[in-house]
Design a protein around this motif. Structure first.
Motif, PDB file in Angstrom:
ATOM      1  N   ALA A 192       0.857  -1.179   0.000  1.00 48.30           N
ATOM      2  CA  ALA A 192       0.000   0.000   0.000  1.00 48.30           C
ATOM      3  C   ALA A 192       0.893   1.229   0.000  1.00 48.30           C
ATOM      4  CB  ALA A 192      -0.926   0.022   1.218  1.00 48.30           C
ATOM      5  N   VAL A 193       0.389   2.286  -0.597  1.00 43.63           N
ATOM      6  CA  VAL A 193       1.110   3.557  -0.632  1.00 43.63           C
ATOM      7  C   VAL A 193       0.294   4.569   0.147  1.00 43.63           C
ATOM      8  CG1 VAL A 193       2.049   5.384  -2.075  1.00 43.63           C
ATOM      9  CG2 VAL A 193       2.111   3.015  -2.880  1.00 43.63           C
ATOM     10  N   PHE A 194       0.892   5.146   1.183  1.00 47.10           N
ATOM     11  CA  PHE A 194       0.210   6.134   2.018  1.00 47.10           C
ATOM     12  C   PHE A 194       0.728   7.513   1.633  1.00 47.10           C
ATOM     13  CE2 PHE A 194       0.098   2.140   4.183  1.00 47.10           C
ATOM     14  CZ  PHE A 194      -1.199   2.070   4.682  1.00 47.10           C
TER      15      PHE A 194
ATOM     16  N   ALA B  39      -5.110  -5.621   7.286  1.00 51.57           N
ATOM     17  CA  ALA B  39      -4.885  -6.311   6.015  1.00 51.57           C
ATOM     18  C   ALA B  39      -5.743  -5.747   4.898  1.00 51.57           C
ATOM     19  CB  ALA B  39      -5.157  -7.806   6.186  1.00 51.57           C
ATOM     20  N   ALA B  40      -6.905  -5.172   5.229  1.00 55.43           N
ATOM     21  CA  ALA B  40      -7.804  -4.624   4.210  1.00 55.43           C
ATOM     22  C   ALA B  40      -7.225  -3.394   3.524  1.00 55.43           C
ATOM     23  CB  ALA B  40      -9.153  -4.272   4.839  1.00 55.43           C
ATOM     24  N   ASP B  41      -6.193  -2.802   4.107  1.00 53.09           N
ATOM     25  CA  ASP B  41      -5.596  -1.600   3.525  1.00 53.09           C
ATOM     26  C   ASP B  41      -4.551  -1.908   2.469  1.00 53.09           C
ATOM     27  OD1 ASP B  41      -6.927   0.465   5.132  1.00 53.09           O
ATOM     28  OD2 ASP B  41      -5.892  -0.488   6.791  1.00 53.09           O
ATOM     29  N   TYR B  42      -4.325  -3.178   2.226  1.00 51.64           N
ATOM     30  CA  TYR B  42      -3.316  -3.574   1.251  1.00 51.64           C
ATOM     31  C   TYR B  42      -3.979  -4.107  -0.011  1.00 51.64           C
ATOM     32  CZ  TYR B  42       0.190  -2.828   4.757  1.00 51.64           C
ATOM     33  OH  TYR B  42       1.000  -2.227   5.686  1.00 51.64           O
ATOM     34  N   CYS B  43      -3.358  -3.853  -1.136  1.00 47.74           N
ATOM     35  CA  CYS B  43      -3.890  -4.294  -2.418  1.00 47.74           C
ATOM     36  C   CYS B  43      -3.731  -5.801  -2.579  1.00 47.74           C
ATOM     37  CB  CYS B  43      -3.154  -3.607  -3.561  1.00 47.74           C
ATOM     38  SG  CYS B  43      -3.316  -1.834  -3.516  1.00 47.74           S
ATOM     39  N   PRO B  44      -4.741  -6.489  -3.141  1.00 53.84           N
ATOM     40  CA  PRO B  44      -6.035  -5.911  -3.508  1.00 53.84           C
ATOM     41  C   PRO B  44      -6.928  -5.840  -2.278  1.00 53.84           C
ATOM     42  CG  PRO B  44      -5.977  -8.212  -4.105  1.00 53.84           C
ATOM     43  CD  PRO B  44      -4.631  -7.904  -3.494  1.00 53.84           C
ATOM     44  N   GLY B  45      -7.352  -4.685  -1.930  1.00 53.30           N
ATOM     45  CA  GLY B  45      -8.140  -4.498  -0.721  1.00 53.30           C
ATOM     46  C   GLY B  45      -8.601  -3.069  -0.619  1.00 53.30           C
ATOM     47  N   GLY B  46      -7.809  -2.242   0.090  1.00 53.63           N
ATOM     48  CA  GLY B  46      -8.218  -0.868   0.297  1.00 53.63           C
ATOM     49  C   GLY B  46      -8.325  -0.095  -1.008  1.00 53.63           C
TER      50      GLY B  46
ATOM     51  N   ARG C 146      -5.697   5.383   1.167  1.00 59.22           N
ATOM     52  CA  ARG C 146      -4.647   4.416   0.892  1.00 59.22           C
ATOM     53  C   ARG C 146      -5.027   3.673  -0.375  1.00 59.22           C
ATOM     54  NH1 ARG C 146      -9.375   3.314   3.746  1.00 59.22           N
ATOM     55  NH2 ARG C 146      -9.778   1.097   3.760  1.00 59.22           N
ATOM     56  N   THR C 147      -4.063   3.424  -1.203  1.00 60.44           N
ATOM     57  CA  THR C 147      -4.338   2.773  -2.471  1.00 60.44           C
ATOM     58  C   THR C 147      -3.048   2.450  -3.185  1.00 60.44           C
ATOM     59  OG1 THR C 147      -5.443   2.991  -4.609  1.00 60.44           O
ATOM     60  CG2 THR C 147      -4.521   4.967  -3.689  1.00 60.44           C
ATOM     61  N   CYS C 148      -3.086   1.514  -4.104  1.00 57.04           N
ATOM     62  CA  CYS C 148      -1.931   1.314  -4.973  1.00 57.04           C
ATOM     63  C   CYS C 148      -2.334   1.568  -6.407  1.00 57.04           C
ATOM     64  CB  CYS C 148      -1.375  -0.092  -4.818  1.00 57.04           C
ATOM     65  SG  CYS C 148      -2.408  -1.384  -5.482  1.00 57.04           S
ATOM     66  N   ALA C 149      -3.519   2.074  -6.653  1.00 57.38           N
ATOM     67  CA  ALA C 149      -3.973   2.156  -8.041  1.00 57.38           C
ATOM     68  C   ALA C 149      -4.677   3.448  -8.396  1.00 57.38           C
ATOM     69  CB  ALA C 149      -4.905   0.983  -8.327  1.00 57.38           C
ATOM     70  N   ARG C 150      -4.677   4.416  -7.539  1.00 54.91           N
ATOM     71  CA  ARG C 150      -5.307   5.677  -7.920  1.00 54.91           C
ATOM     72  C   ARG C 150      -4.532   6.847  -7.341  1.00 54.91           C
ATOM     73  NH1 ARG C 150     -11.022   6.090  -4.837  1.00 54.91           N
ATOM     74  NH2 ARG C 150     -10.713   8.213  -5.517  1.00 54.91           N
TER      75      ARG C 150
ATOM     76  N   SER D 234      -1.356  -3.191  12.174  1.00 54.60           N
ATOM     77  CA  SER D 234      -2.077  -4.318  12.765  1.00 54.60           C
ATOM     78  C   SER D 234      -2.617  -5.204  11.655  1.00 54.60           C
ATOM     79  CB  SER D 234      -3.218  -3.793  13.652  1.00 54.60           C
ATOM     80  OG  SER D 234      -3.886  -4.846  14.296  1.00 54.60           O
ATOM     81  N   THR D 235      -1.709  -5.739  10.853  1.00 57.56           N
ATOM     82  CA  THR D 235      -2.098  -6.498   9.668  1.00 57.56           C
ATOM     83  C   THR D 235      -2.171  -7.997   9.912  1.00 57.56           C
ATOM     84  OG1 THR D 235       0.172  -6.845   8.906  1.00 57.56           O
ATOM     85  CG2 THR D 235      -0.910  -4.784   8.258  1.00 57.56           C
TER      86      THR D 235
END
Length: 310
Positions: free
Chosen positions: A16-18, A93-100, A105-109, A32-33
């Motif tokens: 994920a990229v913050f 864990a939901a904040d990591y791709c594919p997820g958030g 937080r995102t890796c795609a936008r 807390s992943t």
């Protein structure tokens, strides 16, 4: 396969990229992943890794921080932010791709419309199907920081440009970058790693280590390990002790106790069941080994039940 490659075999990362929507001072991300291994790298700016019970560690742009998953920690703009009443964000864990996919937080936008010097944090959560390689988990220090000058990854500026732009294949690029960053960090650490890590490359001792680590409950003897590796008992014992830094049975005992600690902390298995799983006849035998090796009892290593603290 060399030892570093073996330790990382089957390990896979999610990232994920913050960006500034989250990283506005004061900020603190409590990790807390549930992943057995975490990674943090500042692509712009700096941050602090604040691990429970340890001194805060500053990571500058391009530095790599690798943290074992059993070490509660936060990444923050300052130690005081992580130690305040509560974190800006609890990362799961939901904040990591594919997820958030939310705006924070995102890796795609691309949601970073601030100045180019705003902070950007690349975070990775590493696991393995069936659990992280136990050898790696027990070898790593609680917190490992590799300076930018000591790693072999692309520049932080180049990576920030790549992962903060919305381009085809971005998720795959992020995953490959995480692999590269972790390998780079561990290559630097490997020179100072425990002796048994480096000994994995030895044809005799490496084979014996794999046997003991993969089947700790087997009643191994020095003679059997020597026979399995095809050398005499005396030659095997001398070589093992020279490369690993301790005799074979001492290493096996330490490995069994380390596995037992992990099972005590992470499962609800009884002490008797754990004892048999790691090679002891029962709870009493395991307790004797704990007292001799760690000066404690198995029950001392049970993780407190959160319900009991309410």
């Amino acid at each position: 396969m060399d030892a570093v490659s073996e330790l990382l075999a089957d390990v896979w990362g999610r990232g994920a990229v913050f960006r500034p929507t989250v990283l506005r001072p004061p900020w603190a991300l409590r990790m807390s992943t549930g992943a057995p291994l975490m990674l943090a790298m500042m692509l712009r700016g700096h941050a602090w890794v604040v691990a429970d019970g340890r001194d805060p560690v500053r990571i500058a742009e391009g530095d790599i921080a690798v943290v074992r998953g059993d070490v509660p920690h936060a990444v923050a703009d300052a130690p005081s932010s992580a130690l305040s009443s509560g974190p800006t964000w609890t990362v799961t864990a939901a904040d990591y791709c594919p997820g958030g996919t939310g705006p924070t937080r995102t890796c795609a936008r691309r949601d970073d419309n601030g100045p180019d010097d705003n902070p950007v944090l690349l975070s990775g959560a590493f696991a393995r199907r069936g659990g992280l390689n136990g050898r790696l988990q027990h070898a790593l220090p609680a917190l490992l920081v590799v300076p930018a000058a000591g790693n072999a990854v692309p520049s932080a500026e180049a990576m920030a440009e790549e992962v903060t732009r919305n381009r085809p294949g971005q998720k795959l690029v992020l995953e490959r970058l995480l692999d590269l960053i972790l390998v780079s960090a561990l290559r630097g650490w490997f020179d100072d790693a425990p002796g048994w890590c480096r000994a994995l490359d030895d044809p005799w001792v490496g084979s014996a280590l794999r046997l003991m680590h993969d089947s700790p409950a087997h009643p191994w003897t020095v003679a059997e390990l020597a026979a399995k590796t095809g050398v005499s008992r005396a030659a095997f014992a001398r070589r093992f002790t020279a490369l690993v830094g301790e005799p074979p049975m001492t290493h096996l005992t330490g490995w069994r106790i380390a596995l037992a600690v992990e099972l005590l902390r992470d499962t609800d298995l009884t002490v008797d069941a754990i004892a048999r799983r790691v090679g002891y006849s029962g709870a009493f035998a395991l307790s004797v080994a704990f007292k001799r090796v760690r000066g404690s009892r198995p029950s001392d290593h049970r993780r407190p039940d959160p319900q009991s603290r309410r």
